[in-house]
Scaffold this motif. Structure first.
Motif, short mmCIF file in Angstrom:
data_model
loop_
_atom_site.label_atom_id
_atom_site.label_comp_id
_atom_site.label_asym_id
_atom_site.label_seq_id
_atom_site.Cartn_x
_atom_site.Cartn_y
_atom_site.Cartn_z
N ILE A 234 0.85 -1.19 0.00
CA ILE A 234 0.00 0.00 0.00
C ILE A 234 0.89 1.24 0.00
CG2 ILE A 234 -1.90 -1.14 1.23
CD1 ILE A 234 -1.02 0.53 3.71
N ARG A 235 0.29 2.33 -0.43
CA ARG A 235 1.01 3.60 -0.47
C ARG A 235 0.77 4.33 0.84
NH1 ARG A 235 4.97 5.32 -3.75
NH2 ARG A 235 5.00 7.59 -3.82
N VAL A 236 1.82 4.73 1.53
CA VAL A 236 1.67 5.55 2.73
C VAL A 236 2.57 6.77 2.53
CG1 VAL A 236 1.83 5.65 5.24
CG2 VAL A 236 1.34 3.46 4.14
N GLY A 237 1.96 7.92 2.36
CA GLY A 237 2.76 9.12 2.04
C GLY A 237 3.51 8.90 0.73
N ASP A 238 4.84 9.02 0.79
CA ASP A 238 5.66 8.86 -0.42
C ASP A 238 6.32 7.50 -0.55
OD1 ASP A 238 5.13 11.35 -1.36
OD2 ASP A 238 6.86 12.30 -0.37
N VAL A 239 5.93 6.55 0.30
CA VAL A 239 6.59 5.23 0.24
C VAL A 239 5.55 4.13 0.03
CG1 VAL A 239 8.53 5.90 1.72
CG2 VAL A 239 6.48 4.93 2.76
N ASN A 240 6.03 2.97 -0.41
CA ASN A 240 5.20 1.77 -0.46
C ASN A 240 5.52 0.92 0.77
OD1 ASN A 240 3.84 2.27 -2.87
ND2 ASN A 240 5.58 1.52 -4.07
N VAL A 241 4.48 0.43 1.41
CA VAL A 241 4.67 -0.39 2.60
C VAL A 241 4.02 -1.74 2.36
CG1 VAL A 241 4.17 -0.62 5.07
CG2 VAL A 241 4.65 1.63 4.10
N SER A 242 4.75 -2.82 2.66
CA SER A 242 4.15 -4.16 2.63
C SER A 242 4.66 -4.93 3.84
CB SER A 242 4.48 -4.88 1.33
OG SER A 242 5.87 -4.91 1.13
N LEU A 243 3.96 -6.00 4.17
CA LEU A 243 4.33 -6.81 5.34
C LEU A 243 4.70 -8.22 4.88
CD1 LEU A 243 1.52 -5.68 7.82
CD2 LEU A 243 3.86 -4.81 7.63
N ARG A 244 5.74 -8.77 5.48
CA ARG A 244 6.18 -10.13 5.15
C ARG A 244 6.27 -10.94 6.43
NH1 ARG A 244 7.09 -8.33 0.64
NH2 ARG A 244 6.79 -9.43 -1.24
N PRO A 245 6.02 -12.25 6.36
CA PRO A 245 6.01 -13.06 7.59
C PRO A 245 7.32 -12.99 8.36
CG PRO A 245 5.24 -14.34 5.70
CD PRO A 245 5.72 -13.04 5.17
N ALA A 246 7.19 -12.96 9.70
CA ALA A 246 8.37 -12.90 10.57
C ALA A 246 8.57 -14.20 11.35
CB ALA A 246 8.25 -11.73 11.54
N GLY A 247 7.59 -15.11 11.31
CA GLY A 247 7.77 -16.42 11.96
C GLY A 247 7.85 -16.35 13.47
N HIS A 248 7.33 -15.30 14.09
CA HIS A 248 7.51 -15.08 15.53
C HIS A 248 6.27 -15.52 16.31
CE1 HIS A 248 8.66 -13.04 19.21
NE2 HIS A 248 7.72 -12.11 19.08
N VAL A 249 5.13 -14.89 16.06
CA VAL A 249 3.85 -15.29 16.65
C VAL A 249 2.77 -15.08 15.59
CG1 VAL A 249 4.49 -14.74 19.04
CG2 VAL A 249 3.39 -12.98 17.62
N LEU A 250 1.57 -15.56 15.85
CA LEU A 250 0.45 -15.37 14.92
C LEU A 250 0.33 -13.89 14.56
CD1 LEU A 250 -2.09 -16.43 13.44
CD2 LEU A 250 -3.32 -16.23 15.60
N GLY A 251 0.30 -13.60 13.26
CA GLY A 251 0.15 -12.22 12.80
C GLY A 251 1.45 -11.44 12.67
N SER A 252 2.56 -11.99 13.13
CA SER A 252 3.80 -11.21 13.14
C SER A 252 4.33 -10.96 11.74
CB SER A 252 4.87 -11.91 13.99
OG SER A 252 5.24 -13.14 13.41
N ALA A 253 4.88 -9.77 11.54
CA ALA A 253 5.32 -9.39 10.21
C ALA A 253 6.57 -8.52 10.25
CB ALA A 253 4.20 -8.62 9.50
N GLN A 254 7.32 -8.60 9.15
CA GLN A 254 8.39 -7.63 8.91
C GLN A 254 7.77 -6.49 8.11
OE1 GLN A 254 12.09 -9.67 7.41
NE2 GLN A 254 10.62 -11.29 6.95
N VAL A 255 8.27 -5.29 8.33
CA VAL A 255 7.77 -4.13 7.59
C VAL A 255 8.76 -3.82 6.47
CG1 VAL A 255 7.09 -1.72 7.75
CG2 VAL A 255 6.71 -3.24 9.70
N VAL A 256 8.26 -3.84 5.25
CA VAL A 256 9.10 -3.57 4.08
C VAL A 256 8.72 -2.19 3.54
CG1 VAL A 256 9.78 -4.36 1.78
CG2 VAL A 256 9.17 -6.04 3.56
N ILE A 257 9.68 -1.27 3.51
CA ILE A 257 9.42 0.10 3.05
C ILE A 257 10.24 0.34 1.78
CG2 ILE A 257 9.45 2.55 3.69
CD1 ILE A 257 9.60 1.66 6.62
#
Ligand SMILES: [Zn+2]
Ligand SMILES: [Zn+2]
Length: 333
Positions: free
Chosen positions: A77-100
Motif C-alpha cells: 500500500i502507499r503511505v505518504g511517499d513510500v510503499n509499505v508491505s508486510l512479510r512473515p516474521a515467523g515469531h507469533v500469529l500475525g507477526s510481520a516484517q515491515v518492508v518500506i
C-alpha cells in the motif's frame, strides 16, 4: 548508496517520507505495528496499520477502540511517499516484517522474528534489502536454542515419571502458550490441557484462525478440586506463579518455557524445577545466518544485546549500527 528511509527518533523508528513510526513506545498519529506483543503493540495511536491478525489481537488485548483508525495491510500500500508491505516474521500469529520501498531503495524492519518452524504462523521470509533492522534478544554466541521437540519430550518424561504431581508450565499469553500446547499435541499428548483464565481469549482466537489446540479446559477449579488434579498439565502466564493461584495445587512440578531458561540462574530465580528452552526469537546461529542470507548493504540492531553482533559485523566486514532502542522488554518472550 541512497539514504535510509527510516531513522531512530525519540519514540522509536520513524519513516519521514511516509510519516509513520514502527512499533512506537508512546501514542503517535500513525503507527505500523509488527506484532501483538505488548512492548511492540500499544494502545492509543491515531491510526494503526498491521496484519489483520495483529489488529484482531490488539482488539482482544486493548478493547474495540484501541486506535482512532485501523488498516489491515495486504499486499503493498502507499503511505505518504513510500510503499509499505508486510512479510512473515515467523515469531507469533500475525507477526510481520515491515518492508518500506521508495525509488528502488528497500528497508526492512523485521520486528521480532524466528527461523524455527511454528505452526501458528507463516515462516520468516528473507527479503533482499538495502537496510535490515534486526532484533538482538538472544544475540550472544552462548545462545543456541535446542530443538523444541526435545524440550517437550523432556517435559512429557517428567509427566510419566511423576504421575501424582500436577505439571504447570509458565508461558506468555500470546504465542508461547499456544506453541507449547501445539508441541504437546504433536508429541502425542491428547489429554485435556488446563489453561489459566488469562490465556483463554488468545487461545480461542488461535482456534478460530484454524490452529488446532485440542481439548482445552479452564483451570479455574477451587482449592479442593485443584488438590485432586493428578496427572494434569496446566499452562499459566508467569504472573500467576508465586500467586495464590499456583498454591492451590498439591506439590506441582513448576516448569517454564522461555529462551531465557538456557541461563540456569534465570530458572533458579523463578523457582523453576523443569526449565524448557523454547524461544520465539532467533538464537545466535540464526541471527547471523539470516544477515548472511539477506546480505544487506547495512544492518541496524534494535533491542537486546548488540555488542557481539557489532563484533561479528566488524569481523565479517559488514556495516552495522546499534540503535539502543529503549522500552522493549527483554524478559517477555
Ligand atoms: Zn515479540
Ligand atoms: Zn521484542
Amino acid at each position: 548508496m541512497t539514504k535510509p528511509l527510516i531513522y531512530k527518533a525519540d519514540l522509536g523508528i520513524y519513516c519521514e517520507a511516509g510519516d509513520f513510526y514502527i512499533d512506537p513506545h508512546r501514542p503517535v498519529a500513525r503507527a505500523v505495528v509488527t506484532h501483538g506483543h505488548a512492548d511492540h503493540a500499544r494502545a492509543g495511536h491515531g491510526a494503526v496499520l498491521a496484519t489483520r491478525e495483529t489488529l484482531d489481537i490488539m482488539k482482544i488485548r486493548y478493547g474495540e477502540n484501541f486506535a482512532g483508525a485501523t488498516q489491515a495491510i495486504k499486499g503493498a500500500i502507499r503511505v505518504g511517499d513510500v510503499n509499505v508491505s508486510l512479510r512473515p516474521a515467523g515469531h507469533v500469529l500475525g507477526s510481520a516484517q515491515v518492508v518500506i520501498e521508495k525509488g528502488g531503495r528497500r528497508d526492512v524492519i523485521s520486528g521480532d522474528y524466528s527461523r524455527v518452524a511454528n505452526p501458528a504462523c507463516a515462516p520468516f521470509e528473507p527479503v533482499p534489502c538495502d537496510l535490515f533492522v534486526t532484533e538482538a534478544t538472544f544475540a550472544l554466541p552462548v545462545f543456541r536454542h535446542p530443538d523444541p521437540v526435545n524440550e517437550i519430550n523432556r517435559f512429557l518424561a517428567s509427566v510419566r515419571r511423576f504421575p501424582e504431581r500436577p505439571h504447570i508450565i509458565g508461558a506468555y499469553a500470546l504465542g508461547k502458550a499456544q506453541r507449547v500446547i501445539m508441541l504437546l499435541r504433536q508429541a502425542g499428548y491428547d489429554a485435556p490441557i488446563y489453561i489459566h483464565g488469562a490465556l483463554q481469549a488468545l487461545c480461542d482466537y488461535h482456534i478460530a484462525q484454524g490452529i488446532p489446540l485440542g481439548d482445552l479446559r479452564p483451570a479455574t477449579m477451587d482449592k479442593a478440586q485443584a488438590r485432586e488434579l493428578r496427572e494434569a498439565v496446566l499452562i499459566a502466564p508467569p504472573s500467576a506463579f508465586g500467586a495464590a493461584w499456583v498454591q492451590r495445587f498439591a506439590d506441582p512440578v513448576i516448569s517454564f518455557a522461555s529462551g531465557w531458561m538456557q541461563i540456569r540462574a534465570h530458572a533458579r530465580r523463578r523457582g523453576v524445577e523443569l526449565p524448557l528452552v523454547i524461544s520465539d526469537h532467533v538464537d545466535w546461529p540464526d541471527v547471523t545466518r539470516t544477515i548472511e542470507e539477506i546480505d544487506p548493504e547495512e544492518f541496524w540492531i534494535t533491542h537486546g544485546r548488540e555488542e557481539a553482533l557489532m563484533r561479528w559485523a566488524a569481523l565479517t566486514q559488514r556495516r552495522a549500527q546499534p540503535l539502543h532502542l529503549m522500552g522493549y522488554e527483554e524478559e517477555p518472550e
